[in-house]
Design a protein around this motif. Structure first.
Motif, PDB file in Angstrom:
ATOM      1  N   LEU A   1      -0.273   8.091 -10.379  1.00 59.12           N
ATOM      2  CA  LEU A   1       0.194   6.832  -9.787  1.00 59.12           C
ATOM      3  C   LEU A   1      -1.006   5.975  -9.381  1.00 59.12           C
ATOM      4  O   LEU A   1      -1.044   4.770  -9.625  1.00 59.12           O
ATOM      5  CB  LEU A   1       1.079   7.112  -8.563  1.00 59.12           C
ATOM      6  N   ALA A   2      -1.993   6.624  -8.760  1.00 58.08           N
ATOM      7  CA  ALA A   2      -3.179   5.880  -8.312  1.00 58.08           C
ATOM      8  C   ALA A   2      -3.902   5.262  -9.514  1.00 58.08           C
ATOM      9  O   ALA A   2      -4.289   4.082  -9.495  1.00 58.08           O
ATOM     10  CB  ALA A   2      -4.118   6.799  -7.540  1.00 58.08           C
ATOM     11  N   ALA A   3      -4.051   6.063 -10.576  1.00 57.18           N
ATOM     12  CA  ALA A   3      -4.770   5.569 -11.752  1.00 57.18           C
ATOM     13  C   ALA A   3      -4.006   4.415 -12.407  1.00 57.18           C
ATOM     14  O   ALA A   3      -4.589   3.373 -12.749  1.00 57.18           O
ATOM     15  CB  ALA A   3      -4.976   6.712 -12.749  1.00 57.18           C
ATOM     16  N   LEU A   4      -2.700   4.583 -12.580  1.00 56.58           N
ATOM     17  CA  LEU A   4      -1.917   3.563 -13.297  1.00 56.58           C
ATOM     18  C   LEU A   4      -1.764   2.293 -12.477  1.00 56.58           C
ATOM     19  O   LEU A   4      -1.891   1.179 -13.012  1.00 56.58           O
ATOM     20  CB  LEU A   4      -0.541   4.125 -13.676  1.00 56.58           C
ATOM     21  N   VAL A   5      -1.506   2.444 -11.194  1.00 58.66           N
ATOM     22  CA  VAL A   5      -1.364   1.249 -10.354  1.00 58.66           C
ATOM     23  C   VAL A   5      -2.705   0.505 -10.323  1.00 58.66           C
ATOM     24  O   VAL A   5      -2.755  -0.727 -10.397  1.00 58.66           O
ATOM     25  CB  VAL A   5      -0.871   1.631  -8.936  1.00 58.66           C
ATOM     26  N   GLY A   6      -3.809   1.280 -10.282  1.00 58.96           N
ATOM     27  CA  GLY A   6      -5.145   0.660 -10.312  1.00 58.96           C
ATOM     28  C   GLY A   6      -5.390  -0.096 -11.611  1.00 58.96           C
ATOM     29  O   GLY A   6      -6.102  -1.094 -11.651  1.00 58.96           O
ATOM     30  N   GLN A   7      -4.796   0.401 -12.686  1.00 56.68           N
ATOM     31  CA  GLN A   7      -4.967  -0.220 -13.998  1.00 56.68           C
ATOM     32  C   GLN A   7      -4.114  -1.498 -14.137  1.00 56.68           C
ATOM     33  O   GLN A   7      -4.519  -2.447 -14.777  1.00 56.68           O
ATOM     34  CB  GLN A   7      -4.536   0.820 -15.032  1.00 56.68           C
ATOM     35  N   PHE A   8      -2.942  -1.496 -13.513  1.00 58.84           N
ATOM     36  CA  PHE A   8      -1.999  -2.607 -13.715  1.00 58.84           C
ATOM     37  C   PHE A   8      -2.002  -3.643 -12.593  1.00 58.84           C
ATOM     38  O   PHE A   8      -1.498  -4.733 -12.772  1.00 58.84           O
ATOM     39  CB  PHE A   8      -0.571  -2.059 -13.887  1.00 58.84           C
ATOM     40  N   PHE A   9      -2.555  -3.269 -11.440  1.00 56.73           N
ATOM     41  CA  PHE A   9      -2.500  -4.201 -10.308  1.00 56.73           C
ATOM     42  C   PHE A   9      -3.867  -4.319  -9.653  1.00 56.73           C
ATOM     43  O   PHE A   9      -4.630  -3.347  -9.603  1.00 56.73           O
ATOM     44  CB  PHE A   9      -1.492  -3.699  -9.253  1.00 56.73           C
ATOM     45  N   ALA A  10      -4.128  -5.517  -9.137  1.00 62.13           N
ATOM     46  CA  ALA A  10      -5.337  -5.703  -8.334  1.00 62.13           C
ATOM     47  C   ALA A  10      -5.107  -5.051  -6.974  1.00 62.13           C
ATOM     48  O   ALA A  10      -3.968  -5.035  -6.492  1.00 62.13           O
ATOM     49  CB  ALA A  10      -5.602  -7.204  -8.165  1.00 62.13           C
ATOM     50  N   PRO A  11      -6.175  -4.531  -6.346  1.00 56.43           N
ATOM     51  CA  PRO A  11      -5.964  -3.826  -5.066  1.00 56.43           C
ATOM     52  C   PRO A  11      -5.367  -4.706  -3.972  1.00 56.43           C
ATOM     53  O   PRO A  11      -4.719  -4.203  -3.068  1.00 56.43           O
ATOM     54  CB  PRO A  11      -7.363  -3.339  -4.677  1.00 56.43           C
TER      55      PRO A  11
ATOM     56  N   GLU B   1      -2.969  -6.657  -4.498  1.00 53.64           N
ATOM     57  CA  GLU B   1      -1.529  -6.770  -4.770  1.00 53.64           C
ATOM     58  C   GLU B   1      -0.804  -5.479  -4.405  1.00 53.64           C
ATOM     59  O   GLU B   1       0.190  -5.480  -3.693  1.00 53.64           O
ATOM     60  CB  GLU B   1      -1.293  -7.004  -6.272  1.00 53.64           C
ATOM     61  N   PHE B   2      -1.312  -4.383  -4.982  1.00 54.69           N
ATOM     62  CA  PHE B   2      -0.624  -3.098  -4.850  1.00 54.69           C
ATOM     63  C   PHE B   2      -1.683  -2.007  -5.008  1.00 54.69           C
ATOM     64  O   PHE B   2      -2.421  -2.010  -5.995  1.00 54.69           O
ATOM     65  CB  PHE B   2       0.446  -3.008  -5.950  1.00 54.69           C
ATOM     66  N   ALA B   3      -1.775  -1.119  -4.048  1.00 54.01           N
ATOM     67  CA  ALA B   3      -2.788  -0.068  -4.131  1.00 54.01           C
ATOM     68  C   ALA B   3      -2.201   1.262  -3.678  1.00 54.01           C
ATOM     69  O   ALA B   3      -1.312   1.303  -2.825  1.00 54.01           O
ATOM     70  CB  ALA B   3      -3.982  -0.429  -3.251  1.00 54.01           C
TER      71      ALA B   3
ATOM     72  N   MET C   1       0.875  -1.183   0.000  1.00 51.83           N
ATOM     73  CA  MET C   1       0.000   0.000   0.000  1.00 51.83           C
ATOM     74  C   MET C   1       0.906   1.225   0.000  1.00 51.83           C
ATOM     75  O   MET C   1       1.821   1.317   0.824  1.00 51.83           O
ATOM     76  CB  MET C   1      -0.890   0.010   1.243  1.00 51.83           C
ATOM     77  N   LEU C   2       0.644   2.133  -0.923  1.00 48.75           N
ATOM     78  CA  LEU C   2       1.491   3.318  -1.083  1.00 48.75           C
ATOM     79  C   LEU C   2       0.690   4.571  -0.786  1.00 48.75           C
ATOM     80  O   LEU C   2      -0.404   4.756  -1.315  1.00 48.75           O
ATOM     81  CB  LEU C   2       2.013   3.365  -2.530  1.00 48.75           C
TER      82      LEU C   2
END
Ligand code: NAD
Length: 498
Positions: free
Chosen positions: A173-183, A185-187, A159-160
Motif C-alpha cells: 500500500l505504501a509503495a503504490l500510494v507513493g507511486q500514484f499520489f503526491a505525499p 495528497e495521500f500518504a 494519511m493512512l
C-alpha cells in the motif's frame, strides 16, 4: 519480514524496499498535508474526480499484487476471496462515489422558513482538511483504502496508518500510494503500535479508526486532546437470532458462510446464535452440512483462510478449552484428515493455523467466549425459550455492531428490530448490509460511533457549512430595537405563523 531490498518475499515474489516511516516523516508528511489543505481550501470537483480515477487505476493495475500481499500475510487466504471482499468492494465504492460526486459535493438546498423569506439557505459541503485513517489487519486493503476513497472524494488530504500485522500488504500500500499520489495528497505511514500512538496524537481535522473497542478508546482519548472529531469503527459481539418459523437449513448455510468467510475474522461475523430451545441437534446437523458444502476440508483448503498468527490461534483454542472446562459442549467440524496431504506443501505453518470450526452449546456468560468478540470460527449456540428473553439479553450487553434475524414473520422481525439497537442489521442473511452502498455503515455505543459508506459517509468527512443569504426585501429590521408596539404586533403575527 523481508524488508531488506536484497530479499525477495517467498510468498508473493514482491521486493519490499520501503523503509518504515520515522517519527520525523510522520510529522513532515502531516505538516505538508496541513499546509496544502490550508493553502487550497476549495478542492474543485475535477481534482477530486481525478484523484479517484488514479485510485481506480491503482486497483486495476495492481489489484493482483495487493491480493498476493494479503495472501502472503495470512499464509493462506484465497486471492479470489480478496478479489471479492476487498478489491470488488473498493471498485464498487469508487464507481458509486464517482457517479454521485457532483451531487454530493454540490450545494445542498434546504427549505427556508416563512419568517426568513425571501432570504434563502443552503448547506455548503467543504473539505475538512487532513483526515487520518487507522486500519486493522482482517481486511487490510478494503478497510484501509475504503475510508481513504471517501475522504479524498470529499476533497481532503489523507494519511493512512495500516496494520503492522499485515506487513506485506502495508508495504505494498505504501509503495503504490507513493507511486500514484503526491505525499501532500495521500500518504501511507507504516509502523508499529508506537507509530500508531503518535499518529493518533496528530492534530487531524478528522480521524477515522477501524479496530478493536479497547484501542478505539485510546484513539478517542488521544484525538480529544486536539478536539479532533473521530469516526470509530469498532468490534463487538453480533448476535444472530433464529426465529421459530425459519428454514433452519437455509439459515445454517448463510450463517456458516457469514461465520467462516475469512475464518471468522470479520468484524460483522455472526458472533453467536440464539436458537429456539429444542432445535439444537437439527441446527448442528444443518450447520455441519453447510460448512462441509462450503469447505469440503479445512486444513490445506486454499479457500479457507488461516488464522492470522499463532498468537491469535492460541487465544481461540484457549477460549474453547476454558468453555469445555466450565461445562460447555464443543462440537468440532472435524477435518476428515484431508489436511494431512497438504501439510508439507508450500503453505508451511499456515495449514496449522487453519482452525476447523467448532459449535459450542451450553455456553454461559462467565465464559471468555461469551464476554469477548470471538473473531474466529467458533460459534456458540445459545438456546432460548421466549423472544423477550433474547431482546432483554441483547439490551443488557454492549450495543452490537451487527444483528442478524432469520425468520418469516415480519411483525416479529419488526418487534425485535424496534426493541434492539445495533450498528446495522441484515435480515435472512449475514454481512450484506455492509455491501449496500446506499446504507451507512457504523457501530453504536461500544461498537463505535459515526458511519461511513453512502452519502452519509461523504457528509461525515465534509464540513457542512450553513449559509443564509439575506434578501434586500427582508423585513428583519422591523424587529430591531427600540422595542415597542410595532415589535409586539409583529411578534404576535409570527407566533400565529408557527
Ligand atoms: P487493533 O485495534 O488491535 O488495531 C487496529 C489498528 O490500530 C492497527 O493499525 C494498529 O496499529 C493500531 N493501533 C494499535 N494500538 C494503537 C494505539 N494505542 N493508538 C492508535 N492506534 C493503535 O485491531 P485489529 O486487531 O487490527 O483488528 C481487529 C478488530 O477490529 C476487531 O475488534 C474487529 O471487530 C475490529 N474491526 C472493526 C471493523 C468495523 O468496520 N467496525 C472492521 C474490521 C475490524
Amino acid at each position: 519480514m523481508c524488508r531488506d531490498a536484497s530479499l525477495e518475499c517467498g510468498a508473493c515474489k514482491c521486493l519490499l524496499t520501503i523503509e518504515p516511516m520515522t517519527q520525523l516523516d510522520l510529522h513532515r508528511v502531516f505538516d505538508l498535508q496541513y499546509q496544502a489543505s490550508r493553502a487550497q481550501v476549495d478542492v474543485p470537483l475535477l481534482v477530486r474526480r481525478e484523484r479517484l480515477l488514479r485510485m481506480q487505476k491503482l486497483l486495476d493495475e495492481h489489484g493482483p499484487v495487493l491480493a498476493a500481499a494479503v495472501q502472503a500475510d495470512f499464509g493462506m487466504r484465497s486471492p479470489r476471496l480478496t478479489e471479492m471482499v476487498e478489491l470488488f468492494v473498493l471498485r464498487n465504492l469508487l464507481k458509486h462515489t464517482l457517479r454521485h460526486l457532483a451531487r454530493w459535493s454540490g450545494r445542498q438546498r434546504v427549505r427556508t422558513p416563512l419568517m426568513l423569506m425571501p432570504g434563502r439557505g443552503w448547506i455548503e459541503r467543504q473539505p475538512l482538511g487532513v483526515v487520518g485513517v487507522i486500519s486493522p489487519w482482517n481486511y487490510p486493503v478494503q478497510l484501509a483504502l475504503g475510508p481513504a476513497i471517501t475522504a479524498l472524494a470529499a476533497g481532503n488530504r489523507v494519511m493512512l496508518k495500516p496494520s503492522e500485522l499485515t506487513p506485506h500488504t502495508s508495504a505494498q500500500l505504501a509503495a503504490l500510494v507513493g507511486q500514484f499520489f503526491a505525499p501532500e495528497e495521500f500518504a501511507v505511514i507504516e509502523g508499529d503500535v508506537s507509530i500508531a500512538t503518535q499518529f493518533s496524537g496528530l492534530h487531524f481535522d478528522h480521524l477515522l479508526f477501524t479496530g478493536s473497542t479497547a484501542v478505539g478508546r485510546r484513539v478517542a482519548q488521544a484525538a480529544a486532546a486536539h478536539l479532533t472529531p473521530t469516526t470509530l469503527e469498532l468490534g463487538g459481539k453480533s448476535p444472530c437470532i433464529i426465529s421459530t418459523d425459519c428454514d433452519l437449513k437455509e439459515a445454517a448455510l448463510k450463517i456458516a458462510h457469514g461465520k467462516l468467510v475469512n475464518a471468522g475474522q470479520t468484524c460483522i461475523a455472526p458472533d453467536y446464535v440464539l436458537l429456539p430451545r429444542g432445535q439444537e441437534a437439527e441446527f448442528a446437523e444443518a450447520f455441519r452440512t453447510a460448512a462441509r458444502r462450503l469447505f469440503p476440508r479445512f486444513a490445506g483448503n486454499p479457500d479457507y483462510a488461516a488464522i492470522l498468527t499463532k498468537r491469535h490461534l492460541a487465544r481461540l483454542r484457549q477460549m474453547l478449552r476454558q468453555a469445555q472446562g466450565m461445562g460447555a459442549h464443543v462440537e468440532w467440524m472435524e477435518d476428515g484428515g484431508a489436511g494431512q496431504e497438504s501439510a508439507d506443501t508450500a503453505w508451511g505453518d499456515a495449514v496449522e493455523r487453519q482452525m476447523a470450526p467448532a459449535l459450542v452449546f451450553n455456553a454461559t456468560s462467565q465464559m471468555q467466549l461469551m464476554q469477548e468478540e470471538i473473531f474466529g470460527p467458533i460459534l456458540p449456540v445459545i438456546s432460548y425459550d421466549r423472544l423477550d428473553d433474547v431482546v432483554s439479553a441483547i439490551n443488557a450487553g454492549p450495543r452490537p455492531l451487527a444483528l442478524y434475524w432469520f425468520g418469516r414473520d415480519e411483525k416479529v422481525r419488526d418487534a425485535v428490530l424496534s426493541r434492539t439497537i445495533s450498528g446495522g442489521v441484515t435480515v435472512n442473511d449475514t454481512l450484506l448490509h455492509f455491501a449496500h452502498e446506499n446504507l451507512p455503515f457504523g457501530g453504536v455505543g461500544d461498537s463505535g460511533w459515526g458511519a461511513y459508506h453512502s452519502e452519509q459517509g461523504f457528509a461525515r468527512l465534509s464540513h457542512q457549512k450553513a449559509v443564509f443569504v439575506q434578501s434586500r426585501w427582508s423585513g428583519a429590521s422591523m424587529l430591531y430595537p427600540p422595542y415597542g408596539a410595532r415589535f409586539d404586533r409583529i411578534m404576535e403575527l409570527m407566533r400565529r405563523w408557527l
